[in-house]
Every structure is written in C-alpha cells, then in structure tokens.
Design a protein around this motif. Structure first.
Motif, short mmCIF file in Angstrom:
data_model
loop_
_atom_site.label_atom_id
_atom_site.label_comp_id
_atom_site.label_asym_id
_atom_site.label_seq_id
_atom_site.Cartn_x
_atom_site.Cartn_y
_atom_site.Cartn_z
N LYS A 1 0.83 -1.21 0.00
CA LYS A 1 0.00 0.00 0.00
C LYS A 1 0.86 1.26 0.00
O LYS A 1 0.51 2.27 -0.62
CB LYS A 1 -0.91 0.02 1.23
N GLU A 2 1.98 1.18 0.69
CA GLU A 2 2.88 2.34 0.74
C GLU A 2 3.47 2.65 -0.64
O GLU A 2 3.91 3.75 -0.90
CB GLU A 2 4.01 2.10 1.74
N LYS A 3 3.51 1.64 -1.51
CA LYS A 3 4.00 1.84 -2.88
C LYS A 3 2.83 2.11 -3.84
O LYS A 3 2.96 1.97 -5.05
CB LYS A 3 4.75 0.59 -3.36
N SER A 4 1.66 2.38 -3.27
CA SER A 4 0.47 2.66 -4.08
C SER A 4 -0.03 1.43 -4.86
O SER A 4 -0.60 1.55 -5.93
CB SER A 4 0.73 3.83 -5.03
N VAL A 5 0.21 0.24 -4.29
CA VAL A 5 -0.27 -1.00 -4.90
C VAL A 5 -1.31 -1.65 -3.99
O VAL A 5 -1.09 -1.77 -2.79
CB VAL A 5 0.89 -2.01 -5.10
N ILE A 6 -2.44 -2.06 -4.57
CA ILE A 6 -3.43 -2.84 -3.79
C ILE A 6 -3.47 -4.26 -4.33
O ILE A 6 -3.68 -4.48 -5.53
CB ILE A 6 -4.83 -2.22 -3.90
N ILE A 7 -3.21 -5.23 -3.46
CA ILE A 7 -3.52 -6.63 -3.78
C ILE A 7 -4.43 -7.14 -2.66
O ILE A 7 -4.49 -6.55 -1.59
CB ILE A 7 -2.26 -7.54 -3.89
N GLU A 8 -5.14 -8.21 -2.93
CA GLU A 8 -6.07 -8.71 -1.92
C GLU A 8 -5.50 -9.96 -1.25
O GLU A 8 -5.34 -10.98 -1.92
CB GLU A 8 -7.41 -9.03 -2.59
N PRO A 9 -5.18 -9.89 0.05
CA PRO A 9 -4.64 -11.07 0.74
C PRO A 9 -5.63 -12.23 0.67
O PRO A 9 -6.84 -12.02 0.74
CB PRO A 9 -4.48 -10.60 2.19
#
Lengths: 486, 486
Positions: free
Chosen positions: B437-445
């Motif tokens: 998230k800090e790198k502006s990436v969203i993945i879903e665990p």
C-alpha cells in the motif's frame, strides 16, 4: 429484435439427432414465449459455428420448422418466427425441470402468513381510494426530482456513486440529516450514530433483529402497524400487545421484564393519538426503571399541520435509550425506499454490520438524489405543499364524516394522512371493505392492526393522501351506505 | 443558507431564563457544527412567534451572542453566525445525550467480526489497484445509462415507479430476465420463479435465511467468497469447508447429512477453476442422493472470454434442486445493487415474503432503468466491450507474471476479472499487502477466503477490472519485489 445465438446450447445427453435437437430448441422457445412472432433467428452459418456443427444440419432444421409454420423465410433476410406459429399459453412454458423437492421440509423457516394484508396493487384504478401510505403523483415535485436525479447522474457524481460503498452511506446525505433533519426533531447526532436504510420498514427490521430473540420480551402498541408486529413475531420473542388509549401507549402497562418497547409517540399508528409530554417523560422513566430500549417510529413527522410538532421522544432521551427510525419514502414516494436509523454508536455499528451482510448498502444514486433534493430546499417546499393539501382534505373529510354520521375513533391533534374510524358494533369492516370494492371504493379494514388477543372487526382506516378532495364526499356517502347494510 | 426556525424548541424543564435558553440553543448549534459560519439566523420576530415568547427576549439573547462573537449583525439583513465564532471540534458535538446503556448486554446478536475484510474505500487514489469487483468507470456506457435513467424518470414511468410495489418486482425487468438473460444460461423460468434482490449478496443472504438454522448442515467451498461464509455462519448451522481442486468442489467430499451445498461452478471464487460437465452431473447426483439443495452463484457469467460458457448447473437440474443467484451489479457497477434469485415457486414465494419483511422491494426506478438498459441492447454491448478489454488485460497480466516469475495458483479457462496467486511458502500475503500500500499497490490477501481450519497465508488475488493495462507491468514489478522481501 433478433434472437441471440447465445440462447442455444446442445445437451450432450439429449436423445435424437442434432437436427431434431435444434428443431426442439426453437419450438420450445416459441411455445414457452421466449421467441416471439416476427423475431429473427440467427443465420444458419452463425448458429452452426456457435454450436460447432455443420451448417446443413441447421438449414435442415430451419426448413422443417418452415414447413410446420413455426418459422417464415423472407428470402435473403433470413428466418423469422412465423405469424402463424403456435401461440404460447399465457406465460406458462413447458417446464423442463420438474420439482421433486419437498419444500415444506427443505425450508427452515416460513415468512408467509402473518398479519400484514395484501393490498390491491391496482388501487389507482379505483375512483375512491381511501388508501394509506401511497403516493399522490399530482402533489410530487416531479420536475425538480428529475433535475436532482440528473445531477446525481452527472459524470462527476456517477464515478463516486458507481462505487461499492461496502458498509458506508452517502456522506452528503448523512450530513444533511445530521445538520438539518434531525435538529427539527430536537435530535443531535453524529454521523456514526446514523444509518441509512431501505425505508423505515427496513430500519425497524434491523432493530428487531439486533434487539430480540426467543429469550427476549417486546411491548408493541395495540393496535399497531401490522408489519412491525410481524417483524417482531418473526424473531420469536415474547410479544405483549398493549392497548393504547388517547395518550398512546400507557407506560404503567409495560411489564417489568420487557426488553424492547416499540412506539409511535408523534401520532400513534393507526389511531393518530399524540402522546402528551407528561406521558413521554413517564415512558422514559419506566424504560429506565426496567432497563428497556425504546424504539421510536417517527413516521410522517412532517405532516403535523394541525399543531406545532412536539419534539421527538429521542430528543428527551439522556441515556441513549431511544432508537429513532425516520423515513423519506413516506414524504416523497414509497417506491423510493429510503429511511434512517439514529441510535447510540455501538448499536449503529451492529446495525451497519447487519445491513452490510444483508444487502451491503442502499443504492448510491438514490441516496445522492435525495441529498440534492433536500439540500436545494425542494423537500421542504414539497412538505409544505403536501401539508397544505392534506390540511384541506382533512377539513373536507371531517365535514363529510359529520354529514354522513360516521364515527372517528381517533381524534388526533397532529394531522397526518389518515383517520381511524369505528363502525357500529357487530359490523365486520373486512366484509364491508370487500363489498365497497365493487363500488370502486377502497377502505382499509382495521382487524389486521390488532394483536390476535384483542382483534376487533369494526374498525377501519381512511387514508386521504391519494384521493382528490372533490371525490371525498361521494366516497364517504358510499361508505355510509355500505355500513348501514352491515 | 438560512437556519430554519423549526430547529428551535423550548424545553419546559430547562433551568434558567428563557433568554439564557435561547442563547444556549444557538451556542450549542454553533459548537456542535450544526450552524455554520455565515448562516443567517431567523429574525427575532419569527423566532419569538415560533416559540410563543416575547420578541424582546429573543433580541436580548441575540445581543448577548453578538457581544460574545457567536453572532454578527449586518444591519437590516439580520443576524449571522460570526466568522469569529468558536470553531466546532471536527464533527464531535457536545453530546447532550449520554449513553447509559450496556450495549453488550442489550444487543441480542453481534454481526461485526466474521471473515469479511474491510477494503480500502480510497482505492481510486492508488496507482496500481489490483482490486476485485470494483467498477472501471472508463468502461461504463455512462451516456446510455443516463438516457435509460431519464426515460425511467419520465412522467409516465414515474407514476408507476413511485408506487409502493408491496412485495412485487418491476414486471418489465422480470420479463427481460425470463426471456433473455436466463435462456443464455440454459435456464427456463416463469416470473413466479424469479425474485429481484439488492445484488447477488442479498440473494445469497435470503437463501441462507430460508434454508439454514442451527439444526442444518451446509457445505461451502474452501477457499470461498468470505461474505458468503459469514452469511452461512450467521445462521449458526454446521459448516463444512470443503477444499476445492482443479475441478472445483469435489462431490464425494460432501457429507451425507448436508442440507445445502453452495458452489460457483462457472469459475470457482476465488480460484477461477471451472467445473467440468462430468463433475456437474456427479454433483447433481450426489445432491439428489443425500437430498440436499444446491445454491449456484453464477457470478460474472458474462465474462467467459477465454472459451464458450458452459450452461449453468441450474440448466441441468431436472428436480428443482438448484437455486440460482445472478447479478447485474458486477457487470454494470457495484453501487447499483441489483441481482436476482431463480428457484422453484414455493422457494421463491418464501424468499419474496422474507424480502418484503426486510425491505419490501428494491427501488422501482433502479429496476426500470436496468430493464431499459437491457432491452435496448446497451447491456450486451457493454458486456462485449468489457470482455474485450479484460481479455486484453489478461494477456498483459499473464505476460508480466511470467516475466517476474510469479505463480498463478488457479489457471482457469473461463476468463473473469481476477487471478488467484500463490506466493512462496512462508510468505504472509497480508503483511506484503500492507507494505505494498505504501508503494500505491493494492492486492487482496487470500487468507480471509479460507475457512479457519485450512487458513493459508501465502495466497493473494489480483483483480484486473480496475487497473489500466499500461500500469499492470510496473505494478507487478513492485509486487514481485515485495514478495522477495517476504
């Protein structure tokens, strides 16, 4: 309209040739009403490619259907469902899938039954619809509603509204309710204490689910709004139906093991009595004494045209004991399905989680349209206009009632949109209502409002929110006549 | 904006003089943020009349507030909230009403908790949103949607849609679903066998309520859509979480005392595996053997761009054993909240009664807008366009995955809008997702998809329905880097 190739599947287990299967599929489509006269079938090339079979098979099937008059050919334009094709039975297709299930056993619970009556869907066809809670389209500010909806459909809003809100509400709507709607009822609430619901009915349902179970006890007014009582009963709790008097629910009648008290202090539903200030305080004291929660349904609070509205019960609540339900569906139009709950934060947090599980959130576009309609002042104007018209109709209906010697059972000082009426003893208002339908008159029989214990047959409700003033007197004349016949 | 006189009430029990009460009301309004800088107060004449007190009392109160800088006067135009008025704390008004309730004790049930994670509401702010199930506004045919909504807002439709539908649905929408949508899934259904719901989630919730209770047993896929598992668990039934393989749910693993089987045969959620025809028949046989109901969630069925869709499980059902849930929210936009249930008539009758009790009906205008969007062909065009874009993105994401050496756990042949991914053993995808998230990436665990028994930490889902193709590779590079750091 062309019939899409996607509606065709081959069943690998089907009996018969491929050609026969195609014929059957098309015949079934026509017989079931799915394919209609004049609709174009896929080209033989397209259908053959889709099913992965040879084109000649499709052509042969089409030719056969042509011979049987299911299809007609228009030269190069292709095949169409024929004008002479067998007419489907009025929407009862051949059921391929039988029903081998014992649903009585399979279903874990039943929700049909209950006291909520089925109302006539075609009430607009009646000349004298003394129906309650429906919209009078002639009073609604349709032009401005449309403009607000359009604004909410604009590119900028749309991007936000198309979003999944997860468990959230439209912040614009919440803000308006907190700053403008609730203060008019004397209520101060933070956004965390407000939840948007699919109408007040949904708000009350959520409340029942959160506060009741089979080990709890609820006090419900008698008579009361039947759907609320059904919702309470569905939780399988103990239900006390407590007869109301001219001040509404009598606090001293509430038994001390009661967990939840449901009431309509502004004007009791259906009797229209307003609870006096002194009794409101008694009710709050009683609830505090026995540590019960109060659920206040403040329906139609805007329609207090007969006197200044008293502040809500919630506004007198210093313990967070009152849960408040409000609605926009009643004051705008019932098809809108938008209301709200106000309560302590821990309660609203659970209500939000339950709502999220049941339906996530009310549609964003509906919320935003209402937010605009409210904040541009159209809502207040609409309310004033409606109240004025209802006030006029109220005068007309009271005159007509006197003229025809009918009896008002609940003389409220609030206003609202209905009167609670008593027919002579021994008259069954349900039978009378049925007979009146033949004269194009709708009245609402009172029996379903009463709990089973105290059910009374000679009451009825006269709504005046959907009937023009000019028809009231003639309608009441018919009612008076029907009541005399008993 | 002017502050309405209706927000002022006198409390008959209040301490102090009338003048002091008025000052307090106004100060409280300002401090709580209800009255804002620059807003106009009611004239002293108007407020005095409203409260039934003398005008001089109001004037004295206003003068006092002027001196204290709460208000400012603009000569003849009246009194306004002053620029220098005390600033309200950021929406935390002085709470008049305390909370003396023990909500832990008062609430009969809790609905918070469960496996459903909270997703970031601000996902649009992220540069690489590999989020699932959200709308890509750039793909949506906003112009035609707006036209359909406008048509449904027209005078003629509006009169019908403003109606209370009681427990009914929009007949136009039902007809379209019966004639066009369901046949594409091989399903024939009469209107009495279809119910409109507030999205597929609402459809599944209704099904859980009707079919499950604490004496019943449910089989749920593992991994599965977490919200469904939460809905099942809330009924307090026995829950078997059955690990899926490359063919989806293995029928022989379903224990014989199972009452309800939940599955996603088209492409399993979240692994994306498609159930082969042979296993579908086995599943139906197994259900018939043990007399269980099957609930088929046919989510995203329109997105089968990798191969022809197989007909639904429901289309193979000759016993009325399969209940089918579909959705328009996924293919149009999630904020829409519109889906449907198809099942045997006795089941749908109960589902309708439950829905009526919970919320009456989905808003009429939303139903009609969708009916127009469907019947004018915009929906099919939208689907084709979306499928094409997703197909392209799928190629891009698969390339990037190969390039960066990541592992796809579920190689489906269906299509859809996500990939199910496996990180190296020992990697906690939840932690990695937080860092990304800090790198502006969203993945879903992936963890919340698994039942508690088999919860695995090294899976994650990559949605590609909201990320432009041009950003996919850079986003995956960041993911690969983060996974290496473990």
């Amino acid at each position: 309209m062309a019939i899409s190739v996607d509606t065709f599947f081959l069943n690998p287990d089907a009996q018969g040739t491929l050609q026969a299967q195609i014929q059957e599929m098309i015949a079934e489509g026509i017989l079931s009403g799915r394919f209609r006269v004049g609709e174009k079938l896929p080209s033989s090339r397209k259908l053959a490619a889709h099913l992965g079979i040879s084109r000649i098979t499709v052509t042969l099937a089409y030719t056969e259907l042509l011979a049987n008059d299911y299809l007609t050919s228009r030269g190069r334009s292709g095949y169409f469902v024929s004008d002479n094709a067998p007419v489907p039975p009025s929407y009862t297709p051949q059921q391929k899938s039988g029903d081998a299930m014992d649903w009585g056993k399979v279903l874990a619970r039943s929700f049909t039954g209950g006291d909520t009556p089925r109302k006539p869907q075609d009430w607009r066809e009646y000349r004298y619809p003394f129906i309650y809670g429906q919209a009078d389209a002639s009073l609604f500010d349709h032009a401005n509603w449309r403009l607000c909806a359009l604004r909410a459909l604009g590119q900028k809003d749309f991007a936000a509204l198309a979003n999944d809100y997860f468990d959230q509400d439209d912040p614009l709507l919440i803000e308006y309710i907190a700053r403008h709607t609730l203060p008019r009822r004397g209520i101060t609430a933070r956004p965390e204490e407000i939840l948007i619901t699919l109408g007040a009915q949904n708000a009350l349902w959520i409340t029942c689910q959160l506060l009741l179970n089979r080990r709890r006890r609820a006090a419900v007014e008698d008579p009361a709004y039947y759907t609320l009582r059904d919702q309470v009963v569905q939780t399988r709790c103990q239900v006390d139906c407590i007869p109301v008097d001219e001040g509404g629910l009598p606090p001293e009648q509430i038994s001390e093991d009661t967990d939840v008290i449901f009431c309509t202090p502004s004007h009791q539903s259906p009797t229209t009595f307003t609870m006096p200030m002194e009794r409101r305080k008694q009710l709050l004291r009683r609830a505090s004494e026995i540590d019960a929660v109060i659920v206040e349904d403040d329906y139609e609070f805007e329609m207090s045209f007969l006197g200044a509205p008293s502040p809500s019960l919630k506004s007198l609540d210093s313990e967070g004991r009152v849960i408040y339900a409000g609605s926009f569906s009643k004051s705008l139009f019932p098809g809108l399905r938008l209301g709200y709950l106000v309560g302590s934060e821990p309660f609203i947090r659970q209500a939000r989680a339950l709502r999220a599980s049941v339906l996530r959130h009310p549609p964003g576009h509906v919320q935003r349209t209402v937010a605009y309609f409210l904040s541009l002042g159209h809502y207040d104007a609409q309310i004033r206009r409606t109240a004025k018209v209802l006030h006029d109709r109220r005068a007309v209906i009271e005159d007509a009632i006197r003229k025809h010697g009918l009896t008002i059972a609940g003389v409220g000082n609030f206003g609202g949109s209905s009167l609670w009426m008593r027919a002579p003893d021994g008259v069954d208002a349900t039978t009378v209502a049925e007979r009146l339908k033949e004269k194009s008159v709708i009245i609402e029989p009172g029996a379903p409002f009463f709990g089973a214990e105290h059910r009374q047959q000679n009451y009825y409700r006269l709504g005046y929110s959907s009937i023009p003033a000019t028809r009231i007197e003639a309608g009441l004349a018919l009612i008076a006549k029907a009541l005399k016949q008993g």
